[in-house]
Design a protein around this motif. Structure first.
Motif, mmCIF file in Angstrom:
data_model
loop_
_atom_site.group_PDB
_atom_site.id
_atom_site.type_symbol
_atom_site.label_atom_id
_atom_site.label_comp_id
_atom_site.label_asym_id
_atom_site.label_seq_id
_atom_site.Cartn_x
_atom_site.Cartn_y
_atom_site.Cartn_z
ATOM 1 N N ALA A 28 -5.012 -30.583 -0.528
ATOM 2 C CA ALA A 28 -4.360 -29.470 -1.230
ATOM 3 C C ALA A 28 -3.839 -29.916 -2.589
ATOM 4 C CB ALA A 28 -3.212 -28.920 -0.379
ATOM 5 N N SER A 31 -6.644 -29.878 -5.020
ATOM 6 C CA SER A 31 -7.151 -28.539 -5.294
ATOM 7 C C SER A 31 -6.512 -27.959 -6.559
ATOM 8 C CB SER A 31 -6.858 -27.622 -4.104
ATOM 9 O OG SER A 31 -7.124 -26.279 -4.425
ATOM 10 N N SER A 33 -5.798 -24.975 -7.047
ATOM 11 C CA SER A 33 -5.004 -23.798 -6.677
ATOM 12 C C SER A 33 -3.510 -24.048 -6.895
ATOM 13 C CB SER A 33 -5.260 -23.439 -5.211
ATOM 14 O OG SER A 33 -4.398 -22.407 -4.789
ATOM 15 N N SER A 38 -1.025 -23.409 -1.021
ATOM 16 C CA SER A 38 -1.372 -24.788 -1.363
ATOM 17 C C SER A 38 -0.153 -25.695 -1.251
ATOM 18 C CB SER A 38 -1.945 -24.850 -2.779
ATOM 19 O OG SER A 38 -2.271 -26.170 -3.140
ATOM 20 N N LYS A 93 2.686 -30.249 -8.685
ATOM 21 C CA LYS A 93 2.242 -30.516 -7.314
ATOM 22 C C LYS A 93 2.410 -31.994 -6.965
ATOM 23 C CE LYS A 93 -1.490 -28.430 -5.801
ATOM 24 N NZ LYS A 93 -2.876 -27.917 -5.736
#
Length: 343
Positions: A28, A31, A33, A38, A93
């Motif tokens: 994730a 990714s 996203s 996510s 992230k």
């Protein structure tokens, strides 16, 4: 099959669960996203991965921390395009993943049960534990590389073939061989690999005085696979290794793997014998408790497999720890002694 064997399987799987959930969170993270889903996957994956096995959790937290530092330094000072392309990870992230992993790791380390368990073992300084960890890296490599060399060889030649196929797919026009880069990566990766081994062995040595059974080395086996796979892929992709030879070796390796798979069946047999000896031990203790026996019971060692690795010389805290908690869990009036010699 006897359901009591389920505990042994669960104890073994817990070392793999950390890797499986961490890979879910990392997928994730990689990714593009930016959805809440996510972030939820990152939270769930790294919460488990960051708190399941001390050695793997520490490496995972350290890795995310280093990525953040390198990304920040490149943004502020280095301005290196190659580093920028390599660290394309989304900053928010990455920071979120690091925070979740760090919190999970701290919760695990600071849990009260750790101190209870550590009190059952002789005290050991961190420096001495680090020295012993370096010493036991040799045994770890012997267990996971030397004894499983045939499987690593099959893995390497297969990944070399995959790398050569990627080289061909890219086309001669765009392909640029770089043997020097392969050697450079091999040197850097080898140093990093040894550091990871020391980090992985350290928690067991600090807590127990030595290396435990094979199942506690699962994260190290994961690093071994990554290390050999990465180097093998670069050999196939960045050198002029003949594709036809790689294909022939891969076919030969597949046949060899099928022949060597008998080794896996032998391992399963030994596992069943180990579980059977554990069941017989508990049945014996329950019978003594029912008879109201008081005194000291000397237990024979469990079934010892030729594939087992258990290095804990100089320290006998684990035997006392196991004996005390078996008696407490059974509410028995007798005490236990575990024999050191195997039959």
């Amino acid at each position: 099959y006897d359901f009591r064997a389920f505990y042994w399987l669960s104890a073994s799987l817990v070392y793999f669960n950390a890797i499986a959930f961490a890979l879910l969170g990392i997928s994730a993270l990689l990714s593009p996203s930016q959805s809440m889903f996510s972030y939820l996957i990152i939270f769930c994956g790294l919460s488990v991965g960051g708190s399941s096995a001390e050695n793997f959790s520490f490496v995972l937290t350290l890795l995310f921390g280093l990525l953040i530092i390198i990304k920040f330094l490149n943004f502020k000072y280095l301005k290196n395009k190659e580093i920028e392309n390599f660290l394309y990870l989304n900053s928010s992230k990455l920071i979120f993943a690091f925070i979740i992993c760090l919190i999970a790791f701290l919760v695990m380390v600071l849990a009260e049960g750790n101190q209870v368990r550590k009190n059952a073992f002789p005290d050991m300084s961190i420096l001495y534990a680090l020295f012993r960890s370096t010493k036991y890296v040799y045994y770890t490599i012997l267990a996971l590389v030397a004894q499983k060399s045939i499987f690593l060889l099959v893995l390497c030649i297969s990944v070399i073939y995959i790398g050569s196929l990627c080289r061909i797919a890219q086309g001669e026009k765009y392909y640029q061989p770089d043997e020097g880069m392969v050697v450079k990566v091999l040197v850097y990766a080898s140093v990093l690999f040894v550091i990871f081994l020391i980090i992985c062995v350290f928690p067991n040595v600090y807590a127990l005085g030595g290396i435990g059974e094979y199942r506690s080395l699962t994260p190290i086996a994961f690093y071994v696979v990554i290390f050999f796979s990465s180097i093998s892929f670069l050999i196939g992709y960045k050198t002029l290794f003949p594709t036809k030879i790689a294909r022939i070796l891969t076919i030969f390796g597949a046949v060899t793997f099928l022949i060597m798979s008998n080794d896996l069946r032998i391992n399963l047999y030994y596992t069943k014998q180990y579980v059977k000896s554990e069941d017989e031990r508990m049945a014996h203790l329950l019978r003594l408790k029912k008879e109201g026996f008081q005194g000291t019971v000397t237990l024979k060692p469990l079934f010892y497999t030729p594939y087992n690795l258990f290095i804990m010389n100089e320290i006998d805290g684990s035997r006392k720890f196991i004996s005390r908690f078996i008696c407490e869990s059974m509410q028995a009036e007798f005490s236990l002694e575990l024999e050191l010699k195997k039959e």
